[in-house]
Design an enzyme around this catalytic site. Sequence first.
Site, short mmCIF file in Angstrom:
data_model
loop_
_atom_site.label_atom_id
_atom_site.label_comp_id
_atom_site.label_asym_id
_atom_site.label_seq_id
_atom_site.Cartn_x
_atom_site.Cartn_y
_atom_site.Cartn_z
N ASP A 1 -9.62 5.90 -2.15
CA ASP A 1 -8.45 6.41 -2.88
C ASP A 1 -8.95 7.08 -4.16
OD1 ASP A 1 -9.18 4.31 -4.53
OD2 ASP A 1 -7.15 3.51 -4.74
N TYR B 1 -6.69 6.27 4.68
CA TYR B 1 -6.80 5.33 3.57
C TYR B 1 -6.03 4.04 3.87
CZ TYR B 1 -5.44 2.82 -0.49
OH TYR B 1 -5.17 1.78 -1.33
N GLU C 1 0.82 -1.22 0.00
CA GLU C 1 0.00 0.00 0.00
C GLU C 1 0.85 1.26 0.00
OE1 GLU C 1 -3.07 0.50 -0.57
OE2 GLU C 1 -3.54 -1.62 -0.70
#
Length: 350
Positions: free
Chosen positions: A134, A116, A33
């Site tokens: 996102d 996020y 990520e």
Amino acid sequence: MSFASEIIAWYCRNKRTLPWRDTSNPYIIWLSEIILQQTRVEQGLPYFQRFLENYPTVADFADASEASILRLWQGLGYYSRARNMHRAAKDVMEKHQGIFPIDYDSLIRLKGIGEYTAAAISSFSSNEARAVVDGNVFRVLARYFGISVPINSSEGKKIFYQVANELIDKDQAGLYNQAIMEFGALQCAPSRPNCAICPLQLDCYARKNDAVGLLPKKTKKKKSRDRYFNYLVITDQERILMNKRGPKDIWENLYEFPLLETDAPTDVQKLLTDPSFLELMEGPVQLTELSRPKKHILSHQNIYAVFYKLDSPINHKKNSSWNYVIKKDLDTLAKPKLIFTFLKDYFNKL
Ligand code: SF4
């Protein structure tokens, strides 16, 4: 079928096979990520693989030196992310007994993990029902529901998070989150979304109202600042003089050449009479321009860089962050993309 079921069904038919999918290991999800933030999958994939090979566990990551992490990160930009990852890994070792957290509230306290990323890691690893929002999710929601509030405004953020959290499939939160992100990346793409074969086309606001190209909306970014970097390439047989950048500016702790920053574009003649340049010299000076200005765009800055070769003695002791490095060791140093691209080109030509 509900919105969530449509998206999940689409995902099961169309998802790409990627190494960080189908794992619930929070450390691996975290690596992927952070690396993939503002990076395309094709570009991020080799970095992800290198990081995982070098640091198979969070303990290995925490034990690594910052210099070696920055060197592996070289080319991805946003170097503060790599430094934050290092801090987060150390915190996992010190505050979580080496066990990478899987709950949102613990994750959000780790350095470099925002809403996020905390939602992504917690939902992918433990199915916690936190919606990820996102760029891909913003786009799908804005188009499908016809939300025209700018996605980069605080009001927009609030609205999109609210909508996203209402839509989430609580029984399969991780799967749903992965599905809507992939749907935005492949199906509802920024330009030329494939509306003709989209399973959501009948109820999609943008499709029905000819507004696909108009959504999502963004407020204008503030103007980028222009900076003029004049790099001095100074070699001494097999050695080259390098500068280690300091804190409170871009590229902290990365290596570059000795730098003279000016307020405006300059040239050889102007530099030769610039007092801050002359102060560094030990004797008569010969300066040759090696490149035309190269524009290097960062998120809030435009760097205009010119490289000059200096064939004159220089008092390098005047600056404690300057040190001679043996040319063959340059590869071990973490450098901004601007510098390593120049070096590659320069040594190929030499
Ligand atoms: S119909 Fe087009 S704009 Fe609407 S969700 Fe599908 S791909 Fe996106």
